[in-house]
Write an enzyme that holds these catalytic residues in place. Structure first.
Site, PDB file in Angstrom:
ATOM      1  N   ASP A  35       0.841  -1.202   0.000  1.00 41.02           N
ATOM      2  CA  ASP A  35       0.000   0.000   0.000  1.00 41.02           C
ATOM      3  C   ASP A  35       0.871   1.244   0.000  1.00 41.02           C
ATOM      4  O   ASP A  35       1.549   1.540   0.981  1.00 41.02           O
ATOM      5  CB  ASP A  35      -0.888   0.003   1.251  1.00 41.02           C
ATOM      6  N   ASP A 176     -10.057  -5.711  -1.155  1.00 40.97           N
ATOM      7  CA  ASP A 176      -9.065  -5.124  -0.254  1.00 40.97           C
ATOM      8  C   ASP A 176      -9.732  -4.401   0.918  1.00 40.97           C
ATOM      9  O   ASP A 176     -10.570  -3.528   0.715  1.00 40.97           O
ATOM     10  CB  ASP A 176      -8.194  -4.141  -1.060  1.00 40.97           C
TER      11      ASP A 176
HETATM   12  C1  DX5 Z   1      -6.473  -0.248   3.303  1.00 40.14           C
HETATM   13  C2  DX5 Z   1      -5.370  -1.044   2.698  1.00 40.14           C
HETATM   14  C3  DX5 Z   1      -5.402  -2.523   2.971  1.00 40.14           C
HETATM   15  C4  DX5 Z   1      -5.395  -3.002   4.384  1.00 40.14           C
HETATM   16  C5  DX5 Z   1      -6.041  -4.373   4.428  1.00 40.14           C
HETATM   17  O1  DX5 Z   1      -6.451   1.072   2.828  1.00 40.14           O
HETATM   18  O2  DX5 Z   1      -5.410  -0.857   1.296  1.00 40.14           O
HETATM   19  O3  DX5 Z   1      -4.409  -3.183   2.215  1.00 40.14           O
HETATM   20  O4  DX5 Z   1      -4.145  -3.033   4.939  1.00 40.14           O
HETATM   21  O5  DX5 Z   1      -6.005  -4.977   5.655  1.00 40.14           O
HETATM   22  P1  DX5 Z   1      -7.094  -4.962   6.842  1.00 40.14           P
HETATM   23  O6  DX5 Z   1      -7.582  -6.385   7.013  1.00 40.14           O
HETATM   24  O7  DX5 Z   1      -6.320  -4.481   8.015  1.00 40.14           O
HETATM   25  O8  DX5 Z   1      -8.219  -4.028   6.494  1.00 40.14           O
HETATM   26 ZN    ZN Z   2      -4.461  -1.894  -0.437  1.00 42.75          ZN
END
Ligand code: DX5
Ligand code: ZN
Length: 222
Positions: A35, A176
């Protein structure tokens, strides 16, 4: 399409990331979800291109790079994508997505667009011809451990039908944010094939990666 686990790196123990990546490789995860945030498109700041380069040098696992940034070109210009990597920009960002996709494809990598919860899947219409993947956000982007937007999982079925009807059954759907084992199983049934595992699915409190990864795998099938 094989169902794939993409583990969210921002949820890992960042001070022991190298060790974690070796465990993730051992446990057979399919990709690492990176990310990238710019404190502008989203109110948070994470990794940048130099971090991605280090990751590429450290592992052969595909990097599923999710750019939550207003200027994806700036990022692309600083990267050397490998054929196994995915470059995902946000559909809400005003840029020439066709040219961006073509630059990503020139590097041999795959191009995706992410869709925030309030954006309808129809926003993808002008981009279908050059998309490899679509990332549906189940949470407002920017933070790990965010709460799922109510009713949002149904968007996976809506998106699958939209893509199929438009003649693009090969475009993969990734989900996601807040993807637990049970939610992943449900969305696999609706047509998702890439599942981002963060705090809800993989980095679960009090559980080891050797337990959570096989468990997550058994829920998504394949
Ligand atoms: C949110 C991110 C995700 C997040 C997903 O903006 O893009 O990749 O880390 O993990 P969890 O399960 O913590 O929502
Ligand atoms: Zn993400």
């Amino acid at each position: 399409m094989k169902n794939k686990i993409s583990v969210s790196v921002m949820c890992a123990d960042l001070l022991a990331l190298g060790k974690d990546i070796r465990i993730l490789e051992e446990c057979g995860v399919d990709m690492l979800h990176v990310d990238v945030m710019d404190a502008h498109f989203v109110p948070n700041l994470t990794f940048g291109p130099d971090f991605i380069k280090k990751m590429q040098a450290f592992t052969d696992l595909p990097l599923d790079c999710h750019f939550m940034v207003t200027d994806p070109w700036l990022m692309l210009g600083k990267l050397q994508l490998r054929p196994q990597d995915i470059f995902t920009a946000h559909v809400e960002v005003e840029t020439d997505h066709a040219a961006l996709a073509s630059a990503v494809h020139d590097a041999g990598a795959r191009f995706g667009l992410a869709v925030s919860p309030d954006t309808p899947v129809e926003a993808l219409q002008p981009h279908l011809a050059y998309l490899d993947t679509v990332t549906l956000m189940l949470v407002y982007p920017g933070f790990a451990g965010a709460k799922m937007v109510e009713g949002i999982m149904e968007k996976v079925g809506v998106c699958r039908r939209f893509l199929d009807a438009a003649g693009y059954p090969g475009i993969e759907i990734s989900v996601d944010g807040s993807v637990s084992c049970e939610r992943a199983q449900y969305m696999a049934g609706l047509g998702a094939s890439i599942f981002v595992g963060g705090t809800a699915g993989i980095y679960r409190k009090g559980m080891d990666l050797h337990e959570t990864i096989p468990a997550f795998r058994s829920f998504i099938g394949g």
